[in-house]
Design a protein around this motif. Structure first.
Motif, PDB file in Angstrom:
ATOM      1  N   LEU A 477      62.872  85.841  16.061  1.00 35.68           N
ATOM      2  CA  LEU A 477      62.009  86.572  15.123  1.00 35.68           C
ATOM      3  C   LEU A 477      62.748  87.803  14.618  1.00 35.68           C
ATOM      4  O   LEU A 477      63.642  88.330  15.297  1.00 35.68           O
ATOM      5  CB  LEU A 477      60.706  86.983  15.806  1.00 35.68           C
ATOM      6  N   PHE A 478      62.372  88.263  13.430  1.00 37.40           N
ATOM      7  CA  PHE A 478      63.018  89.418  12.800  1.00 37.40           C
ATOM      8  C   PHE A 478      61.920  90.362  12.319  1.00 37.40           C
ATOM      9  O   PHE A 478      61.000  89.932  11.622  1.00 37.40           O
ATOM     10  CB  PHE A 478      63.859  88.984  11.583  1.00 37.40           C
ATOM     11  N   LEU A 479      62.029  91.627  12.678  1.00 37.21           N
ATOM     12  CA  LEU A 479      61.041  92.611  12.247  1.00 37.21           C
ATOM     13  C   LEU A 479      61.709  93.721  11.463  1.00 37.21           C
ATOM     14  O   LEU A 479      62.822  94.142  11.787  1.00 37.21           O
ATOM     15  CB  LEU A 479      60.371  93.268  13.463  1.00 37.21           C
ATOM     16  N   GLY A 480      61.013  94.188  10.450  1.00 35.82           N
ATOM     17  CA  GLY A 480      61.520  95.336   9.694  1.00 35.82           C
ATOM     18  C   GLY A 480      60.353  96.009   9.011  1.00 35.82           C
ATOM     19  O   GLY A 480      59.244  95.462   8.955  1.00 35.82           O
ATOM     20  N   ARG A 481      60.608  97.179   8.502  1.00 33.03           N
ATOM     21  CA  ARG A 481      59.544  97.903   7.821  1.00 33.03           C
ATOM     22  C   ARG A 481      60.142  98.594   6.610  1.00 33.03           C
ATOM     23  O   ARG A 481      61.325  98.920   6.624  1.00 33.03           O
ATOM     24  CB  ARG A 481      58.989  98.947   8.796  1.00 33.03           C
ATOM     25  N   LEU A 511      52.739  92.979  12.912  1.00 32.22           N
ATOM     26  CA  LEU A 511      52.859  92.364  14.223  1.00 32.22           C
ATOM     27  C   LEU A 511      51.523  92.250  14.947  1.00 32.22           C
ATOM     28  O   LEU A 511      51.105  91.183  15.386  1.00 32.22           O
ATOM     29  CB  LEU A 511      53.814  93.243  15.039  1.00 32.22           C
ATOM     30  N   LYS A 512      50.848  93.404  15.000  1.00 30.98           N
ATOM     31  CA  LYS A 512      49.599  93.472  15.773  1.00 30.98           C
ATOM     32  C   LYS A 512      48.462  92.700  15.108  1.00 30.98           C
ATOM     33  O   LYS A 512      47.420  92.471  15.700  1.00 30.98           O
ATOM     34  CB  LYS A 512      49.200  94.934  15.982  1.00 30.98           C
ATOM     35  N   HIS A 513      48.682  92.281  13.843  1.00 29.65           N
ATOM     36  CA  HIS A 513      47.635  91.513  13.145  1.00 29.65           C
ATOM     37  C   HIS A 513      47.803  90.014  13.350  1.00 29.65           C
ATOM     38  O   HIS A 513      47.191  89.228  12.649  1.00 29.65           O
ATOM     39  CB  HIS A 513      47.644  91.852  11.650  1.00 29.65           C
ATOM     40  N   LEU A 518      53.145  85.354  19.233  1.00 28.84           N
ATOM     41  CA  LEU A 518      54.321  84.503  19.437  1.00 28.84           C
ATOM     42  C   LEU A 518      55.229  85.021  20.550  1.00 28.84           C
ATOM     43  O   LEU A 518      56.121  84.311  21.006  1.00 28.84           O
ATOM     44  CB  LEU A 518      55.163  84.439  18.145  1.00 28.84           C
ATOM     45  N   ILE A 519      55.030  86.272  20.932  1.00 25.56           N
ATOM     46  CA  ILE A 519      55.964  86.868  21.890  1.00 25.56           C
ATOM     47  C   ILE A 519      55.672  86.366  23.302  1.00 25.56           C
ATOM     48  O   ILE A 519      54.545  86.461  23.792  1.00 25.56           O
ATOM     49  CB  ILE A 519      55.868  88.423  21.870  1.00 25.56           C
ATOM     50  N   GLU A 520      56.712  85.828  23.911  1.00 32.22           N
ATOM     51  CA  GLU A 520      56.601  85.427  25.324  1.00 32.22           C
ATOM     52  C   GLU A 520      57.910  85.811  25.999  1.00 32.22           C
ATOM     53  O   GLU A 520      58.833  86.279  25.334  1.00 32.22           O
ATOM     54  CB  GLU A 520      56.311  83.926  25.443  1.00 32.22           C
TER      55      GLU A 520
END
Ligand code: F6R
Length: 621
Positions: A477-481, A511-513, A518-520
């Motif tokens: 997964l890839f996160l950005g803002r 993420l929180k929505h 998906l995070i494990e």
């Protein structure tokens, strides 16, 4: 999609027609690699021979080595991205007329092929392949029997076809002639000395000439060794525009790198620097390449819509943040294929910006046409000279990334972002939302970026090691803002295309929505952390996101700015990139993600230049 090359020269003795066709196909293979084929015409008018093989070009090369073709004066060559019919030897181009006198290659889709096929069948013609192209070979033979002039016959046939096409044809009776027709699909002419060329794009012939001619929509071209003639579909002679290709032939070689992808990632400092080069006039004001729209109209623009696909659309999303901030004009970014089907609100005060490496993406071209029909002005940000989108736009800003051969886009992405920044600064200057000295400061910051990218490249071994160690990973997964959000999505796209790994990019705030489900334990997550020097405590919010996913077992891989030690306690691995002003940061922060995808795919033994199922230039809708 589908690469096309044509050649005609005076001499058959030196094997040049086959060499040019095969060399051109090697440079065009990024357009499709389901099969490849060539047709040659011998000078004594006795033979028209073809060779074709399913799979990559290497299969055809091996077949030709085992069974050489005779020397010839004219050649056509094709590399296929299958649409009609399976990617096998039979459906590979060229396709022959029933008597074997005519060979045809085709890029595009003949939409009325079923009707034409039935018509041919009713006249007793048997088709041997499942392709739409074969009908053209038979129709051309029938028409030529009545009108024995190959260009004229092709013109008459082209008028009967619906859909999109570039067609090339040769006839056994005309060993010094190749004819072509184009409708909504690319074709350019290369001008040589005693020889001439045709190609889907200039890459087909830059090894031989840099002098070229642009063909317009609905035109038929005939090339002989000494002459190029063009007419429109109504039969009127046309004078095409000549241009000189500024790409260096060597730029389309691997230059010692293991893959084009790796080379093009390393070309990026140059691509950004070249795109910035020569953009200011003597007074220091920004200038665009080809502005066919009044500056007064640009001053009135009240909305910008960026239309693009894939990576180019992510470049548009990065640009949105900068253009809105600098120009105070609302910017929407729309996938080109969605744009025209949703009845967009577009009028004469809308500026549509079409972003495309190839300049041929059909979805983007159709969006351009739709926008112009609605009265909008269109500015194209394009890499490939002689392509269709710039010709159909009101203004053009060329990216100077050089030829991008690897199918997945890297250096074009950085060049597109750079060009979009230039556009933003140009509009800000024109509309007075930024003072000249502010524009100059940002330009100076931009000019410092290539060195920063180079620094990332020089220090890339850590990210490569990580990629190799993760070769068996099945999901990332890839996160950005803020500007990091499109960077995250581009990082995910690169990994999907190159390494066939499930990957998703999310806005960290989202993420929180939902996505946090998906995070494990052990789930790898890249996080693009904004600069701590940026506004609005964005940095600390992203750090909180990292903590949240880490608490749930994620393995965090963090891209952060040099000196940002605040990330250290929360990162399983951290990759530092040089400090860069917030809005320009994507030019630097995406590079580790490109390297990661390329290295991981290589570690899996995959072909990073030609990933499965893809074609570089998507010329069908
Ligand atoms: C991804 C990629 C594609 C292209 C898209 C648009 O690596 O290369 O997503 O960005 O097909 O192509 P162009 O820019 O030629 O319009």
């Amino acid at each position: 999609m589908c690469g096309i090359v044509g050649y005609v020269g005076a001499q058959e003795a030196n094997g040049r027609p086959l060499e040019v066709a095969m060399g051109g196909l090697a440079r065009l293979e990024y357009r499709g690699y389901d099969s490849a084929g060539v047709a040659l015409v011998t000078a004594d008018r006795s033979r028209l021979v073809t060779a074709k093989k399913a799979g990559k070009l290497v299969n055809l090369s091996e077949a030709l080595a085992a069974q050489p073709l005779p020397l010839a004066t004219a050649s056509i060559g094709h590399t296929r991205w299958a649409t009609h019919g399976a990617p096998n030897d039979l459906n590979a181009h060229p396709h022959l007329s029933a008597d074997g006198s005519i060979a045809v290659i085709h890029n595009g889709i003949v939409e009325n092929f079923a009707v034409l096929r039935a018509e041919l069948a009713s006249r007793g013609v048997t088709l041997v392949s499942e392709t739409d192209t074969e009908v053209v070979a038979h129709l051309l033979a029938e028409t030529y029997a009545q009108t024995p002039d190959l260009a004229e016959a092709l013109r008459l046939v082209a008028r009967r076809l619906h859909g999109t096409f570039t067609l090339l044809a040769v006839h056994v009776d005309s060993p010094s002639l190749v004819v072509g027709a184009r409708h909504d699909s690319p074709l350019v002419v290369g001008l040589g000395e005693g020889e001439n060329f045709l190609g889907s794009d200039v890459a087909a012939f830059i090894a031989h000439t840099r002098e070229a001619m642009e063909l317009g929509q609905d035109q038929v071209v005939s090339i002989t060794p000494d002459e190029v003639r063009v007419m429109d579909f109504d039969g009127n002679q046309v004078e095409p525009r000549r241009f000189t290709v500024d790409w260096d032939a060597a730029a389309a070689e691997k230059g010692g790198f293991a893959s084009f992808m790796d080379k093009e990632i390393h070309d990026q400092p140059q691509a950004v620097a070249d795109t910035l080069l020569g953009r200011t006039d003597a007074a220091g004001h920004l200038v665009l390449d080809d502005l066919r729209v009044d500056e007064a109209v640009l001053r009135q623009v009240d909305k910008i819509i960026v239309v693009a696909c894939g990576t180019a659309a992510y470049a548009g999303q990065v640009a949105k943040y900068a253009i809105e901030h600098w120009c105070r004009i609302p910017v929407e970014v729309e996938l080109a294929h969605e744009f025209r089907y949703r009845d967009p609100v577009v009028d004469s005060r809308t500026l549509v910006v079409a972003v495309s490496q190839s300049g041929e993406t059909m979805d983007t071209l159709m969006a351009v046409r739709h926008a112009r029909e609605q009265g909008a002005k269109v500015l194209a940000i394009v890499n490939t000279h002689g392509s269709t989108i710039p010709r159909e736009s009101d203004a053009v800003l060329y990216t100077h990334a050089g030829p991008e051969v690897a199918v997945a886009s890297t250096k074009a992405f950085l060049a597109q972002i750079t060009a979009a920044y230039l556009l933003g600064l140009y509009l800000a200057q024109l509309r007075g939302t930024k003072f000249t000295d502010e524009v100059t400061t940002i330009l100076d910051e931009l000019r410092a970026v290539p060195e920063k990218i180079q620094k990332v490249l020089d220090g890339a071994e850590t990210i490569r090691e990580t990629a190799r160690a993760m070769a068996s990973t099945t999901s990332v997964l890839f996160l950005g803002r803020h500007v990091g959000y499109p960077v995250a999505m581009e990082g995910a796209l690169k990994l999907k295309e190159l390494a066939y790994i499930h990957a998703e990019g999310f806005a960290a705030g989202e993420l929180k929505h939902g996505p946090i489900a998906l995070i494990e334990e052990g789930q790898p997550v890249f996080v693009v952390v904004p600069s701590p020097r940026g506004r609005d405590s964005l940095h600390s919010k992203v750090i909180s996101s990292i903590q949240e996913i880490r608490a749930r077992g994620a393995h965090t891989l963090v891209i952060a700015e040099e000196g940002d030690d605040a990330v250290l306690p929360f990162a399983d691995e951290v990759f530092f990139v040089p400090q860069t002003p917030v809005l320009l940061a994507p030019l630097v922060s995406v590079v580790p993600l490109q390297i990661f995808a390329c290295e991981l795919a290589t570690a899996k033994g995959l072909d990073v230049d030609q990933p499965r199922n893809l074609a570089k230039s998507v010329t069908v809708e």
